[in-house]
Structures are given as structure tokens and as C-alpha cells.
Design a protein around this motif. Structure first.
Motif, PDB file in Angstrom:
ATOM      1  N   GLY A  24       1.102  -1.302  -0.195  1.00  0.00           N
ATOM      2  CA  GLY A  24      -0.170  -0.521  -0.162  1.00  0.00           C
ATOM      3  C   GLY A  24       1.102   1.189   0.347  1.00  0.00           C
ATOM      4  N   VAL A  25       1.651   1.402  -0.406  1.00  0.00           N
ATOM      5  CA  VAL A  25       2.448   2.185  -0.274  1.00  0.00           C
ATOM      6  C   VAL A  25       3.848   2.530  -2.198  1.00  0.00           C
ATOM      7  N   PRO A  26       3.715   3.468  -2.590  1.00  0.00           N
ATOM      8  CA  PRO A  26       4.429   3.832  -4.115  1.00  0.00           C
ATOM      9  C   PRO A  26       5.389   3.708  -3.540  1.00  0.00           C
ATOM     10  N   LEU A  27       6.238   2.166  -3.935  1.00  0.00           N
ATOM     11  CA  LEU A  27       7.856   1.847  -3.518  1.00  0.00           C
ATOM     12  C   LEU A  27       7.702   0.773  -4.779  1.00  0.00           C
ATOM     13  N   ASP A 171      12.305  10.195  -5.739  1.00  0.00           N
ATOM     14  CA  ASP A 171      12.184  11.615  -4.964  1.00  0.00           C
ATOM     15  C   ASP A 171      13.074  10.181  -3.752  1.00  0.00           C
ATOM     16  N   VAL A 172      12.786   9.499  -3.364  1.00  0.00           N
ATOM     17  CA  VAL A 172      14.360   8.684  -2.393  1.00  0.00           C
ATOM     18  C   VAL A 172      14.153   7.499  -3.259  1.00  0.00           C
ATOM     19  N   LEU A 173      15.831   7.353  -2.468  1.00  0.00           N
ATOM     20  CA  LEU A 173      16.078   5.988  -2.895  1.00  0.00           C
ATOM     21  C   LEU A 173      16.621   5.451  -1.475  1.00  0.00           C
ATOM     22  N   PHE A 174      16.391   3.935  -0.990  1.00  0.00           N
ATOM     23  CA  PHE A 174      16.683   3.128   0.052  1.00  0.00           C
ATOM     24  C   PHE A 174      17.652   1.594  -0.573  1.00  0.00           C
ATOM     25  N   VAL A 175      18.529   1.528   0.303  1.00  0.00           N
ATOM     26  CA  VAL A 175      19.878   1.260  -0.273  1.00  0.00           C
ATOM     27  C   VAL A 175      20.252   0.339   0.580  1.00  0.00           C
ATOM     28  N   GLY A 176      20.561  -1.075   1.227  1.00  0.00           N
ATOM     29  CA  GLY A 176      20.726  -1.406   1.752  1.00  0.00           C
ATOM     30  C   GLY A 176      22.747  -1.595   2.334  1.00  0.00           C
ATOM     31  N   ARG A 274       8.646   1.444   5.995  1.00  0.00           N
ATOM     32  CA  ARG A 274       8.485   2.235   7.822  1.00  0.00           C
ATOM     33  C   ARG A 274       8.878   3.953   7.673  1.00  0.00           C
ATOM     34  N   TRP A 275      10.389   3.411   6.860  1.00  0.00           N
ATOM     35  CA  TRP A 275       9.848   5.200   6.874  1.00  0.00           C
ATOM     36  C   TRP A 275       8.928   5.978   5.702  1.00  0.00           C
ATOM     37  N   MET A 276       8.718   5.296   4.885  1.00  0.00           N
ATOM     38  CA  MET A 276       7.799   5.881   4.344  1.00  0.00           C
ATOM     39  C   MET A 276       6.178   6.535   5.205  1.00  0.00           C
ATOM     40  N   ASP A 277       6.500   5.249   6.118  1.00  0.00           N
ATOM     41  CA  ASP A 277       4.907   5.912   6.834  1.00  0.00           C
ATOM     42  C   ASP A 277       5.705   6.837   7.581  1.00  0.00           C
ATOM     43  N   VAL A 278       6.704   7.200   8.582  1.00  0.00           N
ATOM     44  CA  VAL A 278       6.995   7.665   9.431  1.00  0.00           C
ATOM     45  C   VAL A 278       7.271   9.091   9.477  1.00  0.00           C
ATOM     46  N   ASN A 279       7.714   9.434   7.890  1.00  0.00           N
ATOM     47  CA  ASN A 279       8.211  10.555   6.508  1.00  0.00           C
ATOM     48  C   ASN A 279       6.295  11.133   6.317  1.00  0.00           C
ATOM     49  N   ASP A 280       5.602  10.182   6.790  1.00  0.00           N
ATOM     50  CA  ASP A 280       4.347  11.090   5.725  1.00  0.00           C
ATOM     51  C   ASP A 280       4.258  11.033   4.099  1.00  0.00           C
ATOM     52  N   ALA A 281       5.188  10.088   3.200  1.00  0.00           N
ATOM     53  CA  ALA A 281       5.244   9.339   1.662  1.00  0.00           C
ATOM     54  C   ALA A 281       3.687   9.271   1.047  1.00  0.00           C
ATOM     55  N   THR A 285       4.807  10.017  -3.816  1.00  0.00           N
ATOM     56  CA  THR A 285       6.399   9.974  -3.672  1.00  0.00           C
ATOM     57  C   THR A 285       6.496   9.245  -4.706  1.00  0.00           C
ATOM     58  N   THR A 286       7.863   9.496  -5.531  1.00  0.00           N
ATOM     59  CA  THR A 286       8.262   8.175  -6.212  1.00  0.00           C
ATOM     60  C   THR A 286       9.564   7.945  -5.401  1.00  0.00           C
ATOM     61  N   ALA A 287       9.284   6.421  -4.944  1.00  0.00           N
ATOM     62  CA  ALA A 287      10.324   6.070  -3.879  1.00  0.00           C
ATOM     63  C   ALA A 287      11.267   4.676  -4.974  1.00  0.00           C
ATOM     64  N   VAL A 288      12.331   4.330  -4.566  1.00  0.00           N
ATOM     65  CA  VAL A 288      12.327   3.105  -5.841  1.00  0.00           C
ATOM     66  C   VAL A 288      13.500   2.580  -3.900  1.00  0.00           C
ATOM     67  N   THR A 289      13.563   0.987  -4.565  1.00  0.00           N
ATOM     68  CA  THR A 289      14.770   0.460  -3.496  1.00  0.00           C
ATOM     69  C   THR A 289      14.864  -0.854  -4.283  1.00  0.00           C
ATOM     70  N   ILE A 290      16.108  -1.080  -3.736  1.00  0.00           N
ATOM     71  CA  ILE A 290      17.196  -2.337  -4.622  1.00  0.00           C
ATOM     72  C   ILE A 290      16.866  -3.812  -3.753  1.00  0.00           C
TER      73      ILE A 290
END
Length: 327
Positions: A24-27, A171-176, A274-281, A285-290
């Protein structure tokens, strides 16, 4: 139709999964497991070996040696086999059995460390063994993925530009964060070419990479017991730490929708949501992770109900319906 002669010549670099139906998040998740090594580490392995060959430190008669919890070990096994080098992978008892079997099938000699170092955990013990091998025989060449700039530069040249092309409004990139090679390559790229993009590092609780206290970790991939020399926190905008039980929960939730990803992917997605929830994304929002790898090599651990019950004192069958959390 691609036709190749070397395994490193193929890598599916443009496949993304939209996680909105699941979380349910734009990821969006960039899938990096579709190559002959099964992970993103093939990029770093190829870059480090090629650079060593160009410099002349790696040649006929050399023996590659590296410390790895799994994926880079497999990637170097693929590269070593294709180029005719002997390879010794120094891993530890947390390495998945399937991963060890893949490396051995490719001709790698696997050394498994069973006792952690008192101060630096299994990683410090593995590194000590690597140094001992190199000191005892000058044929050994340690590529040192934890300090080798060719590790991060591989992602600066490939992974980050690929994401940039696919998502020009990112907008935001999440990287391990493991060795931090992928993290640093992507962070350096976006800070140079797209400084408005937030780069968020995701790490495991118990890792010392970002200064947290050391604690036991059972899932290989992300996290370290010794701070990686590649890390430069000035390129990172935020850090999220994820409990391993949330990693397992996220992997099971994805599997319930037909996506079998590895432990590192579960960690990063858990941290990202979790980050997107806390930061009200919001939905705009356009967010990508790997996703560094797929889940087949974790069948005897995080996807094995008896293993999950023993390690985390919970039932794996209950995890798919649970929430995703981080701290």
C-alpha cells in the motif's frame, strides 16, 4: 536475442516490481537477481577482478581469496570459473547451505569460520583468516570488497544510472548496507547528478556500520561486525535499522504474493515502508529500493518454519499476515 560467451555479460538491469498492491505504498523494487550469480554482487565481482587484471596484480597462478557471507562469494566463484582462477571464499556458519553448495559446484574452496572474534564478531574472524592465508602464500590475492573502490564504482557506473533513467522524478532511494559498495556507488551518483534525491541507508539491528551496538545476526547479507572502510556517511541522508524478525515477516508477506526474495531484500523493504510511513510519504512520492537477490538460497533458513521457530520463537505461518516494522 542476447548471445553471450561469458557469464558476467548477462544481467537483467531494468526489471522493477510495484509494491503498492502488497504494502500500500508507492515503492518500486529494482530486481538484481536475474544473472548467472543470482545477485547484484556480480557487478562488483566483475569490476574488482577486471581492475586487478588491468593493474597486473592478478594473473596466471594467482589465487583469489575473499571474505563473504554469501552473494559475493557466489559471484566471484562465477567469475573465477569463467576466467580460470582458483578461488577461496572465507565465510562463516551463518552462510546458507545452498550458497555454499553453489560455490563448491563452481569450483570454489569454501573455508567456514565457526567461532566469532571476541570484539569484531564473525567478520573480524573471517578477515583474520584471509590475512593469514595471504601472509602464508604470495599467490593469494585479496580483493577486499570492504575497502576496494571498484566495489562502489561498479554501482556508480551501472546501478545508479539505470535507476535514474527509469525514474527521472525519483524522490527517495533506499539501499541496504553491507559492505556499503552499492550504497556508496548510488549515493555518490545521486549526490552529484540529482542532489534533490534522498538516499536512505537500511541496515540490520546488531550491525555496527552506523555506530550501533553489536548484537547477534542470523541472516547473512546486510550488516557488519566491523565498520566498512568504503562508508562515507556524508553521502547518506538517513539511516533505518530493521529487526531481523521484521526481515523474515516481510519476506513471508512477499512470498504470500508470489515474490520469493532474499533476506537483504526483506530488510530493505521493511525499512523503506517504515520510513515512508513515519515521513508521511504520500501517493505522489516516487520511491525505489534495490532487491540484491532472490529467495532460493534462503529456503533452509528464513523460509524454513522450523528454523524460524527456533531462532525467533514464532511460527513462520503467522508472519505473512503481520505488519512490517523497523526502528
Amino acid at each position: 536475442m542476447p548471445i553471450i560467451s561469458q557469464p558476467h555479460e548477462f544481467n537483467e538491469d531494468d526489471l522493477y516490481v510495484d509494491l503498492r498492491p502488497t504494502f500500500g505504498v508507492p515503492l518500486y523494487v529494482k530486481c538484481e537477481g536475474f544473472n548467472f550469480a543470482g545477485s547484484i554482487k556480480l557487478k562488483a565481482a566483475d569490476a574488482m577482478v577486471a581492475a586487478a587484471e588491468r593493474s597486473g596484480v592478478l594473473g596466471p597462478g594467482s589465487i583469489l581469496v575473499e571474505s563473504s557471507s554469501g552473494n559475493l562469494g557466489v559471484a566471484l566463484s562465477v567469475i573465477a570459473a569463467s576466467r580460470g582462477y582458483r578461488f577461496v571464499c572465507v565465510t562463516d556458519s551463518r552462510c546458507n547451505l545452498a550458497t555454499k553448495q553453489v560455490m563448491e559446484s563452481l569450483g570454489c574452496e569454501v573455508h567456514t569460520i565457526t567461532e566469532p572474534d571476541r570484539d569484531g564478531g564473525f567478520l573480524a574472524a573471517r578477515l583474520a583468516h584471509v590475512r593469514e592465508l595471504c601472509e602464508g602464500d604470495d599467490r593469494y590475492l585479496w580483493l577486499n570488497q570492504y575497502a576496494n573502490p571498484d566495489n562502489w564504482s561498479a554501482h556508480y557506473r551501472t546501478t545508479a544510472p539505470s535507476i535514474d533513467r527509469a525514474f527521472p522524478k525519483l524522490d527517495v532511494l533506499f539501499v541496504g548496507a553491507g559492505t556499503t559498495g552499492t550504497l556508496m556507488g548510488c549515493a555518490r551518483y545521486f549526490k552529484r547528478f540529482r542532489p534533490a534525491v534522498k538516499v536512505v541507508a537500511v541496515d540490520a539491528v546488531g550491525s555496527v556500520t552506523f555506530g550501533g551496538p553489536a548484537a547477534p545476526r542470523m541472516i547473512p547479507g546486510l550488516g557488519t561486525g566491523v565498520r566498512p572502510q568504503l562508508l562515507d556517511e556524508s553521502f547518506v541522508d538517513d539511516v533505518v535499522l530493521v529487526d531481523e524478525i521484521d526481515t523474515v515477516r516481510t519476506c513471508h508477506r512477499l512470498a504470500a504474493r508470489g515474490f520469493l526474495f532474499g533476506g537483504s531484500t526483506g530488510t530493505v523493504i521493511s525499512g523503506a515502508t517504515r520510513w515512508m510511513d513515519v515521513n508521511d510519504a504520500g501517493p505522489a512520492t516516487t520511491a525505489v529500493t534495490i532487491a540484491p537477490d532472490l529467495g532460493e538460497r534462503y529456503l533452509d533458513s528464513l523460509y524454513q518454519p522450523s528454523w524460524v521457530r527456533e531462532v525467533y520463537q514464532t511460527d513462520a505461518l503467522d508472519l505473512a499476515s503481520g505488519g512490517v516494522g523497523a526502528r
